[in-house]
Scaffold this active site. Structure first.
Site, PDB file in Angstrom:
ATOM      1  N   LYS A  37      -9.014  67.071  53.960  1.00 60.86           N
ATOM      2  CA  LYS A  37      -8.771  67.845  52.478  1.00 60.86           C
ATOM      3  C   LYS A  37      -8.034  69.027  52.480  1.00 60.86           C
ATOM      4  CE  LYS A  37     -13.123  70.393  53.619  1.00 60.86           C
ATOM      5  NZ  LYS A  37     -14.449  70.267  53.440  1.00 60.86           N
ATOM      6  N   ARG A 130     -25.318  72.316  47.569  1.00 59.88           N
ATOM      7  CA  ARG A 130     -23.936  72.080  47.069  1.00 59.88           C
ATOM      8  C   ARG A 130     -23.773  70.931  46.360  1.00 59.88           C
ATOM      9  NH1 ARG A 130     -18.901  73.594  50.954  1.00 59.88           N
ATOM     10  NH2 ARG A 130     -19.244  71.365  51.256  1.00 59.88           N
ATOM     11  N   TYR A 245       6.076  99.708  51.044  1.00 58.42           N
ATOM     12  CA  TYR A 245       5.389 100.124  50.056  1.00 58.42           C
ATOM     13  C   TYR A 245       4.379 100.976  50.149  1.00 58.42           C
ATOM     14  CZ  TYR A 245       7.682  96.447  47.428  1.00 58.42           C
ATOM     15  OH  TYR A 245       8.943  95.782  46.723  1.00 58.42           O
ATOM     16  N   MET A 293       5.657  90.999  49.953  1.00 57.60           N
ATOM     17  CA  MET A 293       5.659  89.335  49.659  1.00 57.60           C
ATOM     18  C   MET A 293       6.429  88.598  50.638  1.00 57.60           C
ATOM     19  SD  MET A 293       6.875  87.568  46.161  1.00 57.60           S
ATOM     20  CE  MET A 293       5.544  88.516  44.869  1.00 57.60           C
TER      21      MET A 293
HETATM   22  C1  LIG Z   1     -14.912  70.318  54.800  1.00 52.94           C
HETATM   23  C2  LIG Z   1     -16.242  69.474  55.020  1.00 52.94           C
HETATM   24  C3  LIG Z   1     -16.117  69.158  56.530  1.00 52.94           C
HETATM   25  C4  LIG Z   1     -15.278  69.778  57.454  1.00 52.94           C
HETATM   26  O1  LIG Z   1     -15.771  71.033  57.874  1.00 52.94           O
HETATM   27  P1  LIG Z   1     -15.280  72.019  59.024  1.00 52.94           P
HETATM   28  O2  LIG Z   1     -16.297  73.174  59.091  1.00 52.94           O
HETATM   29  O3  LIG Z   1     -13.825  72.414  58.734  1.00 52.94           O
HETATM   30  O4  LIG Z   1     -15.448  71.192  60.348  1.00 52.94           O
HETATM   31  C5  LIG Z   1     -17.205  68.386  56.620  1.00 52.94           C
HETATM   32  N1  LIG Z   1     -18.131  67.830  55.802  1.00 52.94           N
HETATM   33  C6  LIG Z   1     -17.853  68.170  54.631  1.00 52.94           C
HETATM   34  C7  LIG Z   1     -19.002  67.636  53.638  1.00 52.94           C
HETATM   35  C8  LIG Z   1     -16.964  69.012  54.091  1.00 52.94           C
HETATM   36  O5  LIG Z   1     -16.880  69.501  52.706  1.00 52.94           O
END
Ligand SMILES: *Cc1c(COP(=O)(O)O)cnc(C)c1O
Length: 345
Positions: A37, A130, A245, A293
């Site tokens: 993701k 969640r 800065y 930046m």
């Molecule tokens: C992002 C995610 C993972 C991966 O988690 P990491 O901590 O990066 O290994 C696994 N399962 C779900 C449901 C996630 O949202």
């Protein structure tokens, strides 16, 4: 077009594959998938998925259907699952793409059935609160007759091995696995893999550890993402000269300074001001003053001969830099900007 002065992001796909193989050894016989993701945690989802598939990975996870759509075709035999399930307005794309939704509410389960069903995953919440069905919903008959590929849950505190919520979630998930028929069961993220074989079930879903993050104390993975920037200007500071800065740094002695063409727009956090470093060969070159930046000044007094136009590394060791910047390792990767020339090794 290639623009030579852009900062460079090198993704070491061999290191990525070696991290995947290392997790396989730790996973106690469970299949090792990959969370890709957020564009493969900022490193390029398609490139990451291709390299992991060549290493033998067969299960990939994205958050959204847009991410699934932009991934392109996965190799034969590989599966993709969409962690946010099917939200209102998404059924057409969900039916059209070769990916399974990870259904996470009773409404999503009902919508998937109404649309004709087919292979899907389900997320059950065992304590993170969640996404996911409650355990009671999962055993209520709601899932009867679904073509359930993988039943998932997700750990809240896997990066704290001593937290009692880990064992509570593991036990709750094991109890569900005995009552909800599915082809596979999956609980662990990266840190969960490190909790031990009892957390592996059939499939694990690591992300950060694949990309070089340290998922648990003492478990160091190979660095995958490397940043480099060119020296735009070299200058000498006299004692009393300030730089950047806010004039937050004043030279206590004569200093040789390189001003690098990289900054917080590229994802080098402003929180590294005064604590981060560039790397010239083996020499650590401390950042001076504020990260701006597009530019960062570093002390190259201890480096060898350097010229304007030379490339320096930026220290991007995830556990170390996250601690210095007081950020999550995840934020460092997903915060990388869009200005890099990307190189895949
Ligand atoms: C992002 C995610 C993972 C991966 O988690 P990491 O901590 O990066 O290994 C696994 N399962 C779900 C449901 C996630 O949202």
């Amino acid at each position: 077009m290639h623009f030579p002065a852009n900062p460079r992001l090198t993704v070491d796909l061999a290191a990525l594959a070696s991290n995947w193989t290392r997790l396989q050894l730790l996973a106690g016989g469970a299949a090792v998938g990959a969370a890709i993701k957020a564009d493969g945690y900022g490193l390029g989802a398609a490139e990451v998925a291709g390299a992991l598939a060549r290493a033998g990975c067969r299960d990939f996870f994205v958050a959204t259907w847009a991410e699934a759509a932009s991934l392109g075709a996965l190799p034969q035999g590989a599966g993709l699952a969409v962690l946010h399930g099917v939200q209102p307005g998404e059924m057409r794309i969900a039916r059209a793409l070769p990916a399974r939704p990870v259904l996470c509410t009773p409404a999503q389960v009902a919508a998937w059935r109404n649309a004709g069903g087919g292979a899907c995953d389900v997320m059950v919440d065992t304590g993170i609160n969640r996404l996911g069905l409650s355990p009671a919903e999962a055993v209520s008959g709601l899932l009867d007759g679904l073509d359930l590929d993988t039943l998932h849950s997700h750990l809240a505190c896997a990066d704290e091995p001593a937290n009692p919520l880990n064992e509570a979630q593991r036990a709750a998930f094991a109890a569900l696995a005995a009552r909800v028929p599915a082809r596979r069961y999956a609980l662990a993220n990266s840190a969960g893999v490190a909790l031990g074989a009892g957390y592996g079930f059939d499939l694990v879903r690591p992300g950060i550890a694949l990309y070089g993050g340290r998922p648990a104390p003492g478990l160091d993975m190979a660095q995958v993402a490397f940043l480099e920037a060119r020296i735009v200007q070299l200058r000498n500071l006299e004692p009393g000269d300030s730089i950047g800065y806010g004039a937050t740094f004043t030279a206590p002695a004569p200093l040789r300074v390189a001003v690098l063409g990289i900054g917080y727009a590229d994802g080098v956090p402003r929180a590294l001001s005064g604590v981060g470093a560039a790397l010239a060969g083996n020499a650590r070159c401390p950042m001076l003053g504020r990260v701006s930046m597009d530019l960062i000044a570093v002390d190259v007094s201890a480096a060898g001969r350097l010229a304007e136009g030379d490339w320096l590394g930026i220290d991007f060791d995830l556990p170390r830099v996250a601690a210095l910047a007081n950020l999550a390792q995840y934020e460092l990767l997903t915060g990388l900007g869009h200005r890099y020339s990307r190189v895949y090794l």
